[in-house]
Motif scaffolding. Structure first.
Motif, PDB file in Angstrom:
ATOM      1  N   LYS A  40      -1.463   6.914  -6.288  1.00 37.95           N
ATOM      2  CA  LYS A  40      -2.703   7.696  -6.261  1.00 37.95           C
ATOM      3  C   LYS A  40      -2.411   9.169  -5.988  1.00 37.95           C
ATOM      4  O   LYS A  40      -2.988  10.051  -6.625  1.00 37.95           O
ATOM      5  CB  LYS A  40      -3.662   7.137  -5.202  1.00 37.95           C
ATOM      6  N   THR A  41      -1.512   9.421  -5.059  1.00 34.74           N
ATOM      7  CA  THR A  41      -1.173  10.800  -4.710  1.00 34.74           C
ATOM      8  C   THR A  41      -0.494  11.504  -5.883  1.00 34.74           C
ATOM      9  O   THR A  41      -0.888  12.611  -6.262  1.00 34.74           O
ATOM     10  CB  THR A  41      -0.262  10.819  -3.464  1.00 34.74           C
TER      11      THR A  41
ATOM     12  N   GLU B   7       0.816  -1.214   0.000  1.00 36.03           N
ATOM     13  CA  GLU B   7       0.000   0.000   0.000  1.00 36.03           C
ATOM     14  C   GLU B   7       0.851   1.266   0.000  1.00 36.03           C
ATOM     15  O   GLU B   7       0.374   2.325  -0.381  1.00 36.03           O
ATOM     16  CB  GLU B   7      -0.967   0.008   1.179  1.00 36.03           C
TER      17      GLU B   7
ATOM     18  N   SER C 257      -0.582   3.955  -2.535  1.00 37.30           N
ATOM     19  CA  SER C 257      -0.971   5.292  -2.081  1.00 37.30           C
ATOM     20  C   SER C 257      -0.091   6.357  -2.732  1.00 37.30           C
ATOM     21  O   SER C 257      -0.564   7.462  -3.033  1.00 37.30           O
ATOM     22  CB  SER C 257      -0.923   5.396  -0.554  1.00 37.30           C
TER      23      SER C 257
ATOM     24  N   ASN D 261      -1.489   8.871   4.659  1.00 38.08           N
ATOM     25  CA  ASN D 261      -1.577   9.244   3.245  1.00 38.08           C
ATOM     26  C   ASN D 261      -3.002   9.052   2.733  1.00 38.08           C
ATOM     27  O   ASN D 261      -3.573   9.948   2.092  1.00 38.08           O
ATOM     28  CB  ASN D 261      -0.602   8.410   2.427  1.00 38.08           C
ATOM     29  N   TYR D 262      -3.607   7.901   3.014  1.00 42.27           N
ATOM     30  CA  TYR D 262      -4.980   7.660   2.560  1.00 42.27           C
ATOM     31  C   TYR D 262      -5.968   8.628   3.216  1.00 42.27           C
ATOM     32  O   TYR D 262      -6.921   9.086   2.572  1.00 42.27           O
ATOM     33  CB  TYR D 262      -5.402   6.216   2.816  1.00 42.27           C
TER      34      TYR D 262
END
Length: 170
Positions: A30-31, A23, A27, A152-153
């Protein structure tokens, strides 16, 4: 459950799978995907007065991850010192993030994340169970690693709900 446990649990609950090491990369992707599509003007957007701009938020992710990296390193190596907390708002106020380009902030974020991955993947599995005291609270190396992901999420959710929706992305 203590207040500290409740506080960190809200971040741990954000980790979508049991494979928190994987993850880290997900993550990050995605960021970077979101930030790579922002214009300079959009990256300076704050959804309300007194809230961080998207640039400040990205640098907050890097700053926080650096603090977590130091804690991971210290505890994995057996450091028994009580490590201090940090004031995220003071860090943001003194970051000058809005004076930087989005590209430089993205590059920094990617390098900080790569450093976290290398550090965590290089640890002996037994070191993940080491604990130490940070900001007056006992915490394990593994939990700090999971906090990097959950934090982060958490902010990705805020970006989607409070920033991108007001920028017309959602």
């Amino acid at each position: 459950m203590t207040d500290f446990q409740k506080y960190i649990q809200r971040y741990l609950d954000q980790v979508p799978t049991g494979n928190w090491l994987a993850e880290l990369k997900i993550s990050e992707e995605k960021t970077v995907g979101i930030y790579s599509n922002l214009t300079e003007e959009q990256s300076r957007f704050a959804y309300a007065e007194g809230k961080w701009t998207l640039k400040e938020l990205l640098l907050h992710l890097s700053d926080t991850e650096r603090v977590f990296q130091y804690r991971i390193l210290a505890f994995a190596r057996g450091d028994k010192n009580n490590l201090p907390g940090f004031d995220e708002n003071e860090y943001a106020n003194n970051s000058f993030a809005d004076e930087r380009t989005p590209e430089s902030l993205i590059e920094e974020y990617k390098l900080v994340r790569k450093s976290s991955q290398i550090l965590l993947e290089s640890l002996n599995p037994s070191a993940l169970q080491n604990t130490g005291i940070a900001n007056g609270n006992e915490i394990s190396v593994e939990t700090i690693g999971k906090l990097i992901v959950g934090h982060n999420y958490h902010h990705l959710n805020i970006i989607e709900e409070r920033y991108l929706s007001k920028l017309g992305w959602m």
